[in-house]
Design an enzyme around this catalytic site. Sequence first.
Site, PDB file in Angstrom:
ATOM      1  N   THR A 256       4.357   1.512   1.638  1.00  0.00           N
ATOM      2  CA  THR A 256       5.386   1.770   1.307  1.00  0.00           C
ATOM      3  C   THR A 256       6.673   2.820   1.382  1.00  0.00           C
ATOM      4  OG1 THR A 256       4.491   0.619  -0.193  1.00  0.00           O
ATOM      5  CG2 THR A 256       6.508   2.263  -1.226  1.00  0.00           C
ATOM      6  N   ALA A 257       6.263   4.587   1.527  1.00  0.00           N
ATOM      7  CA  ALA A 257       7.097   5.250   2.605  1.00  0.00           C
ATOM      8  C   ALA A 257       7.103   4.978   3.884  1.00  0.00           C
ATOM      9  CB  ALA A 257       6.026   6.475   2.321  1.00  0.00           C
TER      10      ALA A 257
ATOM     11  N   GLY B  27       0.912  -0.895   0.015  1.00  0.00           N
ATOM     12  CA  GLY B  27      -0.042  -0.185  -0.273  1.00  0.00           C
ATOM     13  C   GLY B  27       0.766   1.351  -0.418  1.00  0.00           C
ATOM     14  N   CYS B  28       0.280   2.737   0.091  1.00  0.00           N
ATOM     15  CA  CYS B  28       0.791   3.390  -0.055  1.00  0.00           C
ATOM     16  C   CYS B  28       1.758   3.645   0.853  1.00  0.00           C
ATOM     17  CB  CYS B  28       0.470   4.884  -0.591  1.00  0.00           C
ATOM     18  SG  CYS B  28      -0.960   5.113   0.402  1.00  0.00           S
ATOM     19  N   TYR B  29       0.604   3.925   2.530  1.00  0.00           N
ATOM     20  CA  TYR B  29       1.328   4.468   3.273  1.00  0.00           C
ATOM     21  C   TYR B  29       2.182   3.348   3.800  1.00  0.00           C
ATOM     22  CZ  TYR B  29      -1.996   8.379   4.168  1.00  0.00           C
ATOM     23  OH  TYR B  29      -3.370   9.123   4.259  1.00  0.00           O
TER      24      TYR B  29
END
Lengths: 352, 352, 352, 352
Positions: D162-163, D158-160
């Site tokens: 990943t970062a 997911g996006c969160y």
Amino acid sequence: MSIKVGVVGAAGFAGIEVVRNLIGHPEFELIAATSNELAGKRIEEVYPNFVGCTDLAFTAHEDAPLDSCDVVFLAVPHTAALAQAPTLMKSGASVVDLSADFRLKDPAVYEQWYQVEHTATDLLAKAAFGLPELFRSDLEALAQRRSQGEPVLVGCAGCYPTATSLAAAPAIRAGLLGDGPVVADAVSGVSGAGKKATERTHYCFADENLEAYGVGTHRHTPEIEQILGIEGRLVFTPHLAPLDRGLLSTVTLPLGDSAITQSQLDELYQSFYANDAFVSVLVGGKQPKTSSVAGTNRAHVAAVYNAHANVIVATGAIDNVGKGAAGQAVQCANIICGLPETTGLVSIAIPA
Amino acid sequence: MSIKVGVVGAAGFAGIEVVRNLIGHPEFELIAATSNELAGKRIEEVYPNFVGCTDLAFTAHEDAPLDSCDVVFLAVPHTAALAQAPTLMKSGASVVDLSADFRLKDPAVYEQWYQVEHTATDLLAKAAFGLPELFRSDLEALAQRRSQGEPVLVGCAGCYPTATSLAAAPAIRAGLLGDGPVVADAVSGVSGAGKKATERTHYCFADENLEAYGVGTHRHTPEIEQILGIEGRLVFTPHLAPLDRGLLSTVTLPLGDSAITQSQLDELYQSFYANDAFVSVLVGGKQPKTSSVAGTNRAHVAAVYNAHANVIVATGAIDNVGKGAAGQAVQCANIICGLPETTGLVSIAIPA
Amino acid sequence: MSIKVGVVGAAGFAGIEVVRNLIGHPEFELIAATSNELAGKRIEEVYPNFVGCTDLAFTAHEDAPLDSCDVVFLAVPHTAALAQAPTLMKSGASVVDLSADFRLKDPAVYEQWYQVEHTATDLLAKAAFGLPELFRSDLEALAQRRSQGEPVLVGCAGCYPTATSLAAAPAIRAGLLGDGPVVADAVSGVSGAGKKATERTHYCFADENLEAYGVGTHRHTPEIEQILGIEGRLVFTPHLAPLDRGLLSTVTLPLGDSAITQSQLDELYQSFYANDAFVSVLVGGKQPKTSSVAGTNRAHVAAVYNAHANVIVATGAIDNVGKGAAGQAVQCANIICGLPETTGLVSIAIPA
Amino acid sequence: MSIKVGVVGAAGFAGIEVVRNLIGHPEFELIAATSNELAGKRIEEVYPNFVGCTDLAFTAHEDAPLDSCDVVFLAVPHTAALAQAPTLMKSGASVVDLSADFRLKDPAVYEQWYQVEHTATDLLAKAAFGLPELFRSDLEALAQRRSQGEPVLVGCAGCYPTATSLAAAPAIRAGLLGDGPVVADAVSGVSGAGKKATERTHYCFADENLEAYGVGTHRHTPEIEQILGIEGRLVFTPHLAPLDRGLLSTVTLPLGDSAITQSQLDELYQSFYANDAFVSVLVGGKQPKTSSVAGTNRAHVAAVYNAHANVIVATGAIDNVGKGAAGQAVQCANIICGLPETTGLVSIAIPA
């Protein structure tokens, strides 16, 4: 009879917002707005939102009738307030300082973080910290002294400390804090970077961008630690986001052994701020939005109990230039002048 | 004794801004804010900017004490005002309508542009057009009639017509307009598209985007032509830009044979609005900025003489929800109630 | 074998976008990016979007291997190109100039609007105007001359002239234009104001604001008039809106006696741009959106016939730094080097 | 010979960005883009950034030639991938799933956080987690199996996660983490809220606003804990800020007894990502900016040692729709197809 007030450093974002709050204030009469750089220019020429609202012009500091003022707001860089407050107070004015010079109670801490000597420690010792919801009695004590003819001094809280402390204080003062770091990640609009045109404040660099800055080094760290009594435990990371006005602080508080439920937490917060006109507690899963308080002196806070990691996540939203600076200064001035603290500060943010 | 007022359609962007203007209005007492969709919800639950500012809840239209109101604001879609105004006025209330239903004096023009029958032509004939700076005497005549017990009706000007007409009227009324099309290119913030969540109002589609819309077909065209007396000559092209509040209209007026200088033009405009508290004329090359009037009922206008093409370029900036809708409605209500028109409307926009 | 290219003034917004277009260009090899101010700094230090994408550093103008370049892009202020182009061409380089110095064919017009003498009128006489969709054969003629060893010069179109002319040219070249002023109201993102940090480019002043500027005085006026052959008839009013990249021009063209229908107009425009890879005509009521072309060399245009006032309203959307500056420069460089004009320029904007 | 690919759910923000990445990809041939809602519409009609870039139309899921695809991207809500992946894999396609269905290794954790049964646990057991920089060998193992004719499955991060994980993993994998909560405060642009028009995604509510959401309940919590091996220790608080694309995660990691210096930390991070084309480590006090990676598959990370509270503050910036979704999916597809992972993904963000 009106109370005569002046604003030193009136051309910056905090100073001009003090001016906006003072125009139309029913008890304060603004008689001086200084800016050495813009001296002679009418305020409405520089800030066209004032067109048709005031005829006042900026004056050079040395030409301003500051010694006729009952209260002077200092919206100047740190160290400038150190230089100016003593003179103003000698002339009889009380001073509401928006800079960092009279916030930190221990001059050694000031000198460590600001890398400059504190040259007015006698005034510092008698100053009150300007965050009424957490230190109102200190401000009321100043009102008492001022009513007896003594010029008094308020060192207003900074923007990040205001949002962070309003969010965290109820839980910490209730003794809920356990061991370990307290993490405050806060996000500010670009007005927090000031009026100076720089790459940081350039639209094209700030727009569509998020970034942290001052990681581990931001000078609001010791101020927050002092307010909350958590010296050496705060990890404070400020961030910049693409908006003008608004500051949100998210504080993660490790819990101790005390058990707590969400509804107890809600009650604790609501009770804590029950008598504060400017602080509202959001419950029922609602989270503070900075847009709800933009342009005002209001603060919205919420606290969520997170059983997964046994922490409280407390959030606080303010307008960094409003409750985080100018609004708070006027609120403090109201208090030291014996006025209801909401005088002239009742505006409501734009709905959407 | 306060004047009792209600807002129908209070949950939309215009309606809720009327509510914001009414809370704290020293003469009007808000006793009803209707929203059939949100009936029962407290206003602060829906619009958290009101947290701590009002306990009022939305009520269903049929449950609202509208027949106890002295003045009712209609912030409803067109045709809804046609249906509601007659009933309200029969119950004794004066009506300030923010919709398009009572703006166009000729029902045939209304029916042509809105593609629906005008079912209250008798009321239309007696209504005043709500743009005080250009039609104040009509509104004052209503005040006279209302003071004698007659319910009266105001059809408030739309947002684009307000900015466009305030910019163009002084030149046109002075007889400066020559032959040929009058071109009004106007840009609005996204709030002009309303509260409904659509692709047009989706952040990711509106952000970082500029586009024209309703080219040649926008319904404000005949309204502007009526105000300015330029029927069949207006080319009106609205645009959307990525901001919340704000509307700028740039009007190019072909000149006739009359010679004019820039200073004569400035004087003409300043003289025209000399007695208008809410309209300021910028001269000396300054141009109106929407940020200078955001959140307020103010308008800034300027006119530039362009010898190169023998035209005047007149510009007008307003807050589309303020002077373009809610503020103007309250200003009109003030007038028909015999109050100073600035009552409750003196806020100043955020400096930057 | 690659074509060696350099960028003079690479640190500004146009220059750095040329750099971005050149990194990864399959035929051009970027060997110099000059900035006297930032000489010695790696590009990625200044513009962190290049981190990991290039090791190139800015060099001082005098240290750059410009005499080894086949093509040099000049992204410098006007008058600087006047000074530099002759030297570069003497050294054998062809020059693609993004400044205004070689756009206006008549030096007297240049001197009138820019208030400075044109010191390279011989080069001006041989330069081609860099707007390929409207003057491609001139650029192809340069390609022919360059292939025979002659250094050639392109004066690239400005941002407003590009969007305005692409929107208006098909109708005007078809002879549809009647008498009276041509009104071009255009709106640009803040990147159009350049990299310099000023009050105009400060986030807090540009954010949530719309304003016109340079009313009647903007230097793109004569350039647009020259492109469209409408000398003395253009009313050009540029505006600033709160976005980074994007420029929309709305052009109102008074019609003559020729009758036209919307479908004929659509066909005219589609036919006009049938062979242009970078210009797309929107029909069926769709309007150009700047977000559709941001970051690219593309342009979207539409034309609407407005029977109400007998005009055509033509709109054109570009990225002011892309098709309005850097992309167009690379497109022109492709052409004069005999490459397909789309080489290295095929990116697609972010969907939303 | 090209590799045939399809995108299911191509009309959402992640799906359409996969489409954008695939148009022009030198090895993948896009033969199907499904959207039941928009079936029959050409992509450029819905997303005008594609005007002139593709003739492809959306097709209904059941009409799409998915069984001719070598690889299918699933850009669908969770549970939809559970339903579709088995069928697609039976038909021989490998699946790159952007939903949450195949991320969490333990079906019980999935069922706890998503409140729905996991109906494809056999596929889950064989799936690889799609975050190449941290789990590349798992993806390379899939490439090996796929090259032998076995359809394989990737559950993309997911996006969160990943970062957050790219920021924290080097420190954690090096054993630096001490006791106590790990706090990840992350801020996302509005595109993270999806294409659906809601109050949350309405421009006027998102603009000029900051707020936390999903406090203590966001479903990316267990995914981050799994990646980093910190089950039960993560306090994850996501926030929304007014920008389109961009996600910044700030992770505070309590240190154990190991001493570390800033330069050691910088070296640790640089070494960790030395072979990763898409992840760049910023040192020397520079902080990641989301604008530096917007529209790309890149990530910027930094780690700061904070002696004051004995923690590391690690930050990671990505484009939530790029490296946080679509770009990462294409990167994973590249790997499982045996292509260089950067194929078709080398774009550079706009400079400013």
